[in-house]
Scaffold this motif. Structure first.
Motif, short mmCIF file in Angstrom:
data_model
loop_
_atom_site.label_atom_id
_atom_site.label_comp_id
_atom_site.label_asym_id
_atom_site.label_seq_id
_atom_site.Cartn_x
_atom_site.Cartn_y
_atom_site.Cartn_z
N GLY A 80 -0.22 50.40 26.39
CA GLY A 80 -1.55 50.02 26.09
C GLY A 80 -1.87 50.19 24.42
O GLY A 80 -0.95 50.08 23.78
N ILE A 81 -3.06 49.81 24.22
CA ILE A 81 -3.40 49.31 22.86
C ILE A 81 -4.45 50.73 22.63
O ILE A 81 -5.67 50.60 23.28
CB ILE A 81 -4.22 48.16 22.62
N ALA A 122 10.46 54.73 19.66
CA ALA A 122 9.27 54.87 20.37
C ALA A 122 9.83 55.01 21.91
O ALA A 122 9.09 55.79 22.52
CB ALA A 122 8.78 53.41 20.41
N CYS A 123 11.03 54.46 22.32
CA CYS A 123 11.41 54.72 23.65
C CYS A 123 11.68 56.11 24.12
O CYS A 123 12.27 56.28 25.33
CB CYS A 123 12.53 53.43 24.03
N THR A 124 11.72 57.02 23.19
CA THR A 124 11.95 58.15 23.44
C THR A 124 11.10 58.89 24.28
O THR A 124 11.12 59.75 24.99
CB THR A 124 12.07 59.12 22.15
N LYS A 178 1.01 41.17 22.44
CA LYS A 178 2.09 40.62 23.33
C LYS A 178 3.11 41.60 23.89
O LYS A 178 3.62 41.28 24.89
CB LYS A 178 2.92 39.64 22.45
N ALA A 179 3.41 42.52 23.12
CA ALA A 179 4.07 43.78 23.61
C ALA A 179 3.88 44.47 24.92
O ALA A 179 4.32 44.52 25.77
CB ALA A 179 4.61 44.54 22.75
N LEU A 180 2.45 44.40 25.04
CA LEU A 180 1.90 45.02 26.08
C LEU A 180 1.85 44.08 27.24
O LEU A 180 2.27 44.40 28.30
CB LEU A 180 0.46 45.21 25.85
N GLU A 181 1.64 42.71 27.12
CA GLU A 181 2.05 41.78 27.94
C GLU A 181 3.43 41.91 28.61
O GLU A 181 3.52 41.34 29.80
CB GLU A 181 1.72 40.38 27.61
N LEU A 182 4.31 42.11 27.68
CA LEU A 182 5.91 42.19 28.12
C LEU A 182 6.14 43.45 28.96
O LEU A 182 7.44 43.65 29.20
CB LEU A 182 6.54 41.81 26.91
N GLY A 183 5.29 44.40 28.69
CA GLY A 183 5.74 45.89 29.10
C GLY A 183 6.31 46.56 28.49
O GLY A 183 6.99 47.63 28.73
N LEU A 184 6.49 46.20 26.97
CA LEU A 184 7.10 47.05 26.09
C LEU A 184 6.50 48.24 25.56
O LEU A 184 6.86 49.14 25.01
CB LEU A 184 7.57 46.23 25.02
N ILE A 223 4.33 54.73 25.46
CA ILE A 223 4.32 53.98 24.17
C ILE A 223 2.77 53.23 24.05
O ILE A 223 2.54 52.44 24.74
CB ILE A 223 5.48 52.99 23.89
N TYR A 224 2.21 53.60 23.03
CA TYR A 224 0.95 52.81 22.44
C TYR A 224 1.01 52.11 21.00
O TYR A 224 1.75 52.61 20.28
CB TYR A 224 -0.32 53.68 22.57
N ALA A 225 0.35 51.17 21.09
CA ALA A 225 0.39 50.46 19.46
C ALA A 225 -0.97 49.76 19.39
O ALA A 225 -1.87 49.72 20.18
CB ALA A 225 1.40 49.42 19.64
N ALA A 226 -1.13 49.45 17.88
CA ALA A 226 -2.32 48.55 17.75
C ALA A 226 -2.19 47.22 17.98
O ALA A 226 -0.96 46.73 18.22
CB ALA A 226 -2.51 48.68 16.23
N ARG A 227 -3.29 46.40 18.39
CA ARG A 227 -3.04 45.25 18.44
C ARG A 227 -2.20 44.12 17.64
O ARG A 227 -1.42 43.38 17.95
CB ARG A 227 -4.53 44.24 18.49
#
Length: 335
Positions: A230-231, A118-120, A221-227, A124-128
């Protein structure tokens, strides 16, 4: 017959002119799903990710004309650090050559090596409820020396080089072996941390102890940590960024049959195909028309392989998160 030919040629010309004057932007979508491990053969239908099984799929994603974006859909618990890095670097190389952005989307899981992939991407976006993270390295093994002793079995191993055999499961655990494995794990962990920091930069919102302890978080939570940035979903993102005037090319893993060939080809350039069809009707051959050979997009063969660690399990170092793999979204069905 002559009217049909003339009509096909006329439509082809109109479409070609329209495409040149106002080209439709293209977005490619590829899916990286499964355990990250070397090898092309499979057992039980399990999918794998490695450079050789994804190379043609990645190449195809960067081939379309007027390419604006490549979306990488990820669903992986992780695996080999080497294959994670190889696939990541190959995508980056193609993106740099075409000057195209890459955006990653996490489905159920982008843990450990899956998050390396993903870090490529630039974003990066994810589902909640996606599982994201597990930035760590793991080595697991079993010891059988007491068991074989019980049955009167003796292990006989001879080496040249005191560290040639490390973590022999048939011998008692040595402190020197533990130190060697810890050093390997630490080195790989540093590589992983460097990769994440290079990718995410100042978007990371927590300290190293919090981010790089191997924990897995939900997408929120990953969004809050900056990983993640967005969702969101692939379809929603593409529609918001490009509206309805976009050509989406979904690169598939599968056979290279006639239907998949024409599916990919029509997404590539409809007008060229119509002109080739008219050419063939006049008496030519699709094989003789060089444009066909130049624009056909390869479809990657389906590759699958059940995770099979080395014969000495103590020496198998992976970026796979076994906990996240077991707690997959399949087991979290809403009642």
């Amino acid at each position: 017959k002559s009217k049909l030919i003339a009509g096909a040629v006329g439509v082809a010309v109109i479409l070609q002119v329209k495409e040149r004057v106002n080209p439709t932007p293209t977005v490619s979508v590829i899916t990286l799903e499964g355990t990250i491990i070397a090898g092309r053969s499979g057992q039980f239908g399990n999918k794998v990710i490695n450079l050789e099984s994804t190379r043609k799929m990645i190449d195809s994603a960067f081939k379309p004309r007027n390419l604006k974006l490549v979306c990488v859909n990820i669903n992986s618990p992780g695996g080999s650090p080497v294959q994670s890095d190889l696939v990541s670097q190959y995508i980056k190389m193609q993106a740099a050559e075409r000057n195209v952005d890459v955006v990653a989307f996490v489905e159920d899981l982008a843990a450990s090596g899956g998050f390396w992939l993903a870090c490529t991407a630039d974003k990066i976006y994810a589902a909640r409820s996606s599982f994201v993270g597990s930035i760590g390295v793991i080595s697991m093994g079993l010891g059988f020396h007491e068991l074989i002793k019980k049955y009167g079995i003796e292990s006989r191993v001879f080496t040249a080089g005191e560290n040639k055999l490390v973590l022999d499961p048939l011998s008692p655990l040595k402190e020197s072996d533990v130190e060697i494995i810890k050093t390997r794990l630490s080195d790989l962990h540093e590589h992983f941390i460097e990769h994440v920091k290079t990718s995410r930069g100042d978007r990371l919102k927590a300290d190293d102890k919090t981010l790089f302890n191997g924990e897995v978080w939900t997408g929120q939570k990953a969004l809050e940590l900056g990983l993640v940035d967005g969702i969101d979903t692939i379809d929603g993102y593409i529609k918001r960024e490009y509206g309805k005037t976009v050509r989406i090319f979904r690169v598939k893993q599968g056979g290279f049959g006639l239907s998949s060939l024409f599916s990919a080809y029509f997404q590539q350039n409809v007008s060229t195909f119509l002109s080739q069809l008219a050419f063939a009707a006049i008496g030519g051959s699709l094989q003789q028309h060089s444009a066909l050979g130049n624009q056909v997009l390869y479809q990657e063969e389906a590759s699958s392989l059940y995770l099979d660690q080395q014969s000495n399990p103590g020496c198998a170092l992976t970026l796979e998160d076994p906990t996240a793999f077991k707690i997959s979204q399949e087991s979290l069905k809403m009642k």
